[in-house]
Design an enzyme around this catalytic site. Structure first.
Site, short mmCIF file in Angstrom:
data_model
loop_
_atom_site.label_atom_id
_atom_site.label_comp_id
_atom_site.label_asym_id
_atom_site.label_seq_id
_atom_site.Cartn_x
_atom_site.Cartn_y
_atom_site.Cartn_z
CD GLU A 73 -4.05 0.04 4.63
OE1 GLU A 73 -3.25 0.64 3.89
OE2 GLU A 73 -3.74 -0.38 5.76
CG ASP A 74 -1.15 -3.09 2.11
OD1 ASP A 74 -1.65 -3.91 2.88
OD2 ASP A 74 0.06 -2.81 2.12
CG ASN A 75 -1.66 -7.87 1.47
OD1 ASN A 75 -1.35 -8.53 0.49
ND2 ASN A 75 -0.76 -7.37 2.29
N GLY A 106 0.77 -1.24 0.00
CA GLY A 106 0.00 0.00 0.00
C GLY A 106 0.80 1.28 0.00
N GLY A 166 -6.72 -4.89 -2.21
CA GLY A 166 -6.34 -5.54 -3.46
C GLY A 166 -7.14 -6.80 -3.71
#
Length: 404
Positions: free
Chosen positions: A238-240, A213, A243
């Site tokens: 939260e980035d994973n 992220g 995605g």
């Protein structure tokens, strides 16, 4: 029966080793092609009526290393239609005077500062971003961490990719720069070699979502289909999760020929170890299968597997020790060329930095990283606590966490 099992295990080891060698070479190939030949952005030259607008969101807290340069890289994007929203949680944050000075320095940039966060979950980055996200005027948002520096054409190239059919997220390769301590050199050796080639190779294969992220672009209209940004406030990584949510909509990811550059400065070995442990402890609850296989992607274990399998199956051709020594030398050379390539073509490269590439400090940092990889992994897998921005958390199943 036992002999058959051992033979089968030897073949498995050889196949796995071959797979890792091929994956490493794919990473090397893609890096050489992508980052040494950056295309000129097409979107940046379109008329204002035809170009999609972009809202750049930068969450801030405190004065990060090289922060002014990082923020300037957003103000200086060569893209005719964007707004820049900078956000801080507290009105007492020392970053506010710097932001206000830069906003006055670039009056032609549509920029504003938002003070105050919205508590929607455990993730402070999401809490910080939510007001910016909700008030952004454009559908395309670019979430860019405060410690990241980007090239002035990054936005144009990224929009070019996001406009392609089936693409729902564009991200950039994390790149470590300017270490001033040995531990920081070890961190740089990891990010700019093993992590870079695996990250690039997995995304080139396109078989699953694999996103960091640091620097991500996507459409709010797409994310709103899975609950909007607030829905991810309960997750630490939260980035994973974002995605994977976009991937589940059938939207694939793309990487432009750009890097998300972070200056490391000085780190202690304890800080380096804590960073590695934090990544593993977060991933083991989100991408469990991939995290369990991680040790087998490292040079030492993969090399031992290949050396044992080859020497057992073909003892007259291969010797365990000789195989491993040759393997490790080749692995290092591959990583070394990746490191040099990324250093040479990063937007903040310099002659001094390139000169430091060609000395023994990289070799010692690389060896330290490789030797420490398995012990750090075992340490991380045995624990559940992480520290982020001086706050301690306990990781929970599913990727959520509780503050301690």
């Amino acid at each position: 029966m036992t002999v058959h099992i051992i033979i089968y295990a030897a073949y498995v080891c050889v196949v796995w080793y071959s797979f890792m060698a091929i994956l490493s070479l794919i990473g090397q190939y893609v890096i050489q092609r992508r980052y040494t030949h950056k295309p000129k952005p097409k979107s940046s030259s379109l008329p204002l009526t035809d170009i999609p607008g972009v809202s750049i969101l930068r969450p801030l807290k405190g004065i990060d290393l090289e922060l002014e340069s990082n923020l300037r890289s957003s103000f200086q994007q060569k893209y005719p239609k964007f707004e820049l929203i900078l956000s801080v949680a507290s009105s007492n944050d020392p970053v506010i005077p710097l932001v206000e000075r830069l906003m006055k320095e670039y009056p032609r940039v549509d920029s504003r500062l938002i003070i105050g966060d919205k508590q929607v979950g455990i993730n402070p980055k999401i809490n910080n971003l939510l007001s910016s996200y909700n008030t952004a005027k454009y559908d395309i948002v670019w979430i860019l961490d405060s410690n990241v520096h980007v090239d002035h054409d990054t936005l144009g190239r990224s929009v070019d990719l996001l406009q392609q059919p089936g693409i729902g997220l564009v991200h950039h390769l994390p790149m470590a720069m300017r270490p001033t301590s040995f531990a920081a050199q070890v961190e740089q050796a990891f990010l700019n070699t093993n992590h870079a080639k695996m990250y690039v190779a997995i995304n080139a294969a396109g078989v699953a979502s694999c996103v960091m992220g640091k620097s991500n672009l996507y459409r709010r209209s797409d994310l709103d289909k899975v609950g909007g940004l607030a829905a991810f406030g309960k997750y630490m990584a939260e980035d994973n999760i974002v995605g994977e949510a976009l991937w589940s909509l059938g939207l694939r990811h793309a990487m432009s020929a750009d890097m998300a550059c972070q200056s490391l400065g000085s780190l202690t070995m304890n800080e380096y170890s804590a960073r590695r442990a934090r990544w593993v402890r977060l991933r083991k609850y989100i991408v469990t299968a991939a995290t369990l296989t991680e040790p087998f992607t490292e040079s030492i274990i993969a090399g031992c597997m290949g050396a044992w399998g080859a020497s057992y199956l073909w003892p007259h051709r291969f010797n365990f020790v000789s195989f491993f020594i040759i393997h490790w030398c080749c692995w290092f050379i591959n990583d070394y060329f990746i490191f040099c390539t990324l250093s040479s073509y990063s937007p903040v490269s310099s002659k001094k930095q390139l000169a430091s590439t060609f000395n023994t400090s990289f070799l010692f940092a690389w060896l330290t990283r490789e030797v420490m990889a398995l012990p750090l992994y075992c340490f991380a897998m045995a624990g559940t606590e992480i520290t982020w921005r001086h706050q301690r958390y306990r990781c929970l199943a599913g990727g959520s966490a509780v503050a301690l």
